[in-house]
Design an enzyme around this catalytic site. Structure first.
Site, mmCIF file in Angstrom:
data_model
loop_
_atom_site.group_PDB
_atom_site.id
_atom_site.type_symbol
_atom_site.label_atom_id
_atom_site.label_comp_id
_atom_site.label_asym_id
_atom_site.label_seq_id
_atom_site.Cartn_x
_atom_site.Cartn_y
_atom_site.Cartn_z
ATOM 1 N NE ARG A 215 -35.760 -22.971 0.650
ATOM 2 C CZ ARG A 215 -36.671 -22.105 1.094
ATOM 3 N NH1 ARG A 215 -37.730 -21.854 0.372
ATOM 4 N NH2 ARG A 215 -36.530 -21.516 2.274
ATOM 5 C CB CYS B 107 -41.321 -19.622 -1.261
ATOM 6 S SG CYS B 107 -42.432 -18.455 -0.542
ATOM 7 C CE LYS C 238 -41.482 -15.283 6.528
ATOM 8 N NZ LYS C 238 -40.934 -16.608 6.169
ATOM 9 C CG ASN C 239 -37.688 -15.916 8.023
ATOM 10 O OD1 ASN C 239 -38.804 -16.411 7.920
ATOM 11 N ND2 ASN C 239 -37.044 -15.408 6.994
ATOM 12 C CB ILE D 286 -33.673 -30.553 5.270
ATOM 13 C CG1 ILE D 286 -34.316 -31.915 5.003
ATOM 14 C CG2 ILE D 286 -34.670 -29.445 5.015
ATOM 15 C CD1 ILE D 286 -35.421 -32.226 6.019
ATOM 16 C CG ASP D 287 -27.890 -31.607 2.497
ATOM 17 O OD1 ASP D 287 -28.676 -30.694 2.160
ATOM 18 O OD2 ASP D 287 -26.651 -31.477 2.438
ATOM 19 C CD GLN D 288 -24.862 -29.637 5.169
ATOM 20 O OE1 GLN D 288 -24.018 -29.464 6.057
ATOM 21 N NE2 GLN D 288 -24.727 -30.555 4.221
ATOM 22 N NE ARG E 211 -36.547 -24.200 3.657
ATOM 23 C CZ ARG E 211 -36.082 -25.408 3.352
ATOM 24 N NH1 ARG E 211 -36.887 -26.294 2.802
ATOM 25 N NH2 ARG E 211 -34.843 -25.722 3.600
ATOM 26 N NE ARG F 47 -45.581 -19.010 3.181
ATOM 27 C CZ ARG F 47 -44.626 -19.830 2.777
ATOM 28 N NH1 ARG F 47 -44.462 -20.055 1.497
ATOM 29 N NH2 ARG F 47 -43.828 -20.416 3.646
ATOM 30 C CG ASP G 211 -35.346 -13.758 2.704
ATOM 31 O OD1 ASP G 211 -35.487 -14.058 3.895
ATOM 32 O OD2 ASP G 211 -35.180 -14.598 1.800
HETATM 33 C C1 EPZ Z 1 -34.360 -19.305 5.748
HETATM 34 O O1 EPZ Z 1 -34.652 -20.376 4.856
HETATM 35 C C2 EPZ Z 1 -35.504 -18.331 5.572
HETATM 36 N N1 EPZ Z 1 -36.759 -18.988 5.917
HETATM 37 C C3 EPZ Z 1 -35.561 -17.825 4.134
HETATM 38 O O2 EPZ Z 1 -36.552 -16.811 4.092
HETATM 39 C C4 EPZ Z 1 -34.214 -17.195 3.769
HETATM 40 O O3 EPZ Z 1 -34.235 -16.848 2.394
HETATM 41 C C5 EPZ Z 1 -33.077 -18.193 4.018
HETATM 42 O O4 EPZ Z 1 -33.126 -18.647 5.391
HETATM 43 C C6 EPZ Z 1 -31.710 -17.573 3.772
HETATM 44 O O5 EPZ Z 1 -31.546 -16.456 4.598
HETATM 45 C C7 EPZ Z 1 -37.062 -19.159 7.232
HETATM 46 O O6 EPZ Z 1 -36.315 -18.778 8.114
HETATM 47 C C8 EPZ Z 1 -38.380 -19.824 7.533
HETATM 48 P P1 EPZ Z 1 -31.027 -21.859 4.323
HETATM 49 P P2 EPZ Z 1 -33.786 -21.739 4.949
HETATM 50 O O7 EPZ Z 1 -31.078 -23.163 4.998
HETATM 51 O O8 EPZ Z 1 -33.404 -21.964 6.370
HETATM 52 C C9 EPZ Z 1 -28.944 -24.657 1.097
HETATM 53 C C10 EPZ Z 1 -38.458 -15.710 3.374
HETATM 54 O O9 EPZ Z 1 -38.662 -15.091 2.314
HETATM 55 N N2 EPZ Z 1 -29.182 -25.739 2.074
HETATM 56 O O10 EPZ Z 1 -30.220 -20.751 4.929
HETATM 57 O O11 EPZ Z 1 -34.484 -22.796 4.213
HETATM 58 C C11 EPZ Z 1 -30.231 -24.143 0.483
HETATM 59 O O12 EPZ Z 1 -30.566 -24.911 -0.646
HETATM 60 C C12 EPZ Z 1 -37.744 -17.038 3.315
HETATM 61 O O13 EPZ Z 1 -38.764 -15.295 4.525
HETATM 62 C C13 EPZ Z 1 -28.624 -26.985 1.833
HETATM 63 O O14 EPZ Z 1 -27.946 -27.204 0.820
HETATM 64 O O15 EPZ Z 1 -32.492 -21.301 4.118
HETATM 65 C C14 EPZ Z 1 -29.868 -22.733 0.109
HETATM 66 O O16 EPZ Z 1 -29.196 -22.756 -1.146
HETATM 67 C C15 EPZ Z 1 -37.473 -17.489 1.899
HETATM 68 N N3 EPZ Z 1 -28.820 -27.986 2.740
HETATM 69 C C16 EPZ Z 1 -28.872 -22.307 1.183
HETATM 70 O O17 EPZ Z 1 -28.419 -23.530 1.799
HETATM 71 C C17 EPZ Z 1 -29.554 -27.785 3.888
HETATM 72 O O18 EPZ Z 1 -29.693 -28.731 4.684
HETATM 73 C C18 EPZ Z 1 -29.468 -21.414 2.256
HETATM 74 O O19 EPZ Z 1 -30.587 -22.093 2.795
HETATM 75 C C19 EPZ Z 1 -30.118 -26.508 4.108
HETATM 76 C C20 EPZ Z 1 -29.916 -25.501 3.194
#
Ligand code: EPZ
Length: 440
Positions: free
Chosen positions: A130, A125, A30-31, A132-134, A101, A405, A313
């Protein structure tokens, strides 16, 4: 256009107690699919995506894409042809994407191709804030002006020029999004402290199959050289690491024996290692893993980490399984700050878990009793189904739209492994199911 989500059938009925035994075939990731579907619009030619999971999130994203003029031709459940040459606007309606998301991937794709995008801040979720600053930092680094206006991310650039981006945190979404936005920028972009998940590699491979020039995906430094245009491609999505891991833990918690087919064992190494520590037997084949659990499970410690660490996950699935292991286990959730919401629910089945901050102290109990519980989010919901399948008696799992989902035909696959589970939509069905399954 796609199977309508039937809001009524929002419950699973489960009678636990039988070990899950047999074979299950894993679907596309999915991801990876969500990012690849968005990236497909960056070509003006037709792109064919195969092995796409038929789940709610992919269907919602395909609907949103067709609403902005993308031609979406659903060849079958798992194959879709996409043509982005007729995109008529770069503004996505909130109603279309509020539930997923991953709508943020449309920013990277539209910005990378049209140099502008307007996408609502996403839902998803509630497993933590969550940010998205990065993502925005990366878009700005390659020359985009980015603002948040009326709940939308508005990004615009006269031109995109390659830059050096150092991620402050390891983030899958931002790594993929910046990689997409940069693949038609002028010059070279370097992403440091990049995420290394299998789906990051899959998206890079997909973009390269369309003519992008991306190197280093799967390491923490990804180098992108911008190209003029992206052409047609046919691409098959990698198997879903988390769906596979969920069925691995299903074998563990039910004392079962499951052959999980169509996987990449390398992607499952951290999950296999933990299950071996817990006393399971793992057999790795070329594109399958076999998980057997014949006796009492043992306690262990888990800390969730970016790949190749233990995936966040998989944390709820591990939590409900360890809560039935002998001894005291500790889980530390280092990625998200609110991913223990399943604990209140599993406690109703008899678990003994204490959460302090981002740590759960788990005292194993000898068994669960069936109860009515609610899915707090996608992976927690799946974990509650595993617990119900191992519980004594009947359980009702509400709000299963969260589970749908990310899991395709979850109940069918579990039934084919000997699980007693079916979807239902009203209390009357619950009585019928209880009587019917009490007889067997
Ligand atoms: C992806 O979410 C997945 N979703 C999530 O899967 C998964 O848990 C996550 O990656 C980690 O592997 C999708 O791919 C659609 P991150 P994502 O950006 O991209 C922080 C599922 O169950 N962060 O890797 O949103 C954030 O707060 C879902 O399938 C920032 O600080 O995760 C978190 O603490 C749930 N700033 C950490 O990084 C940013 O700009 C990891 O988030 C972005 C993220």
């Amino acid at each position: 256009m796609y199977p309508e989500e039937n809001k009524d059938l929002d419950h699973y009925l489960v009678r636990g107690g039988a070990p899950l035994v047999g074979e299950v075939t894993i679907g596309g990731a999915k991801n990876a699919a969500l990012a690849i579907l968005a990236a497909a619009i960056m070509s003006d030619e037709t792109v064919t995506i195969e092995n796409m999971p038929d789940v709610r999130d992919t269907n919602v994203l395909l609907d949103a894409m067709s609403c902005i003029g993308v031609i979406v031709d659903r060849v079958d459940r798992h194959t879709v042809k996409i043509n982005g040459s007729h995109v008529r606007n770069v503004s996505i309606e909130y109603e279309l994407v509020k539930k997923i998301r991953a709508s943020y991937y449309l920013i990277g794709a539209l910005l990378g191709k049209y140099k502008e995008a307007e996408v609502p801040l996403q839902g998803g979720c509630n497993i933590g804030s969550r940010p998205i600053d990065q993502h925005l930092k990366g878009f700005r680094a390659i020359g985009a002006e980015v603002a948040v206006r009326r709940g939308e991310i508005v990004a615009k650039a006269d031109k995109l020029v390659g830059a050096h981006v150092y991620m402050d945190v390891v983030t899958v979404g931002a790594t993929i999004n910046v990689m997409m936005a940069a693949c038609m920028a002028e010059g070279k972009t370097t992403i440091e402290n990049a995420a290394k998940e299998p789906h990051v590699v899959d998206v890079a491979n997909f973009l390269n199959s369309m003519g992008a020039n991306i190197k280093g995906a799967g390491t923490d430094v990804i180098r992108i050289r911008g190209v003029e245009r992206l052409h047609s491609a046919t691409y098959s999505i990698i198997p879903d690491q988390i769906e596979a891991g969920t069925f691995m833990f299903a074998a563990a918690i039910t004392n079962g024996d499951i052959l999980i087919k169509n996987v990449i064992p390398k992607h499952l190494e951290s999950i296999s290692a933990k299950l071996i520590e817990m006393g399971c037997q793992i057999e790795e084949l070329d594109d399958a893993v076999r998980v057997r659990s014949t006796g009492e499970l043992r306690a262990t410690q888990i800390k969730t980490l970016p790949y190749p660490g233990f995936p966040t996950d998989m944390q709820p699935q591990a939590g409900v399984t360890l809560a039935r292991a002998k001894g005291t286990s500790v889980i530390q959730e280092s990625i998200f700050e609110n991913r223990f919401k399943y604990v209140d629910e599993i406690t109703r089945m008899g678990a003994d878990i204490k959460v302090e901050g981002n740590t759960a102290i788990i005292n194993g109990v000898s068994g669960y009793t069936g109860a009515r519980v609610s899915s707090p989010d996608l992976r927690a919901g799946a974990a509650l189904v595993l617990a119900a399948l191992s519980a004594d008696g009947v359980s009702v799992i509400d709000d299963i739209h969260f589970i749908e989902r990310g899991y395709e035909d979850f109940d069918r696959k579990l039934r084919e492994l000997g699980g007693t589970i079916e979807k239902c939509d009203a209390d009357a069905d619950i009585q019928k199911f209880t009587l019917k399954t009490a007889i067997v």
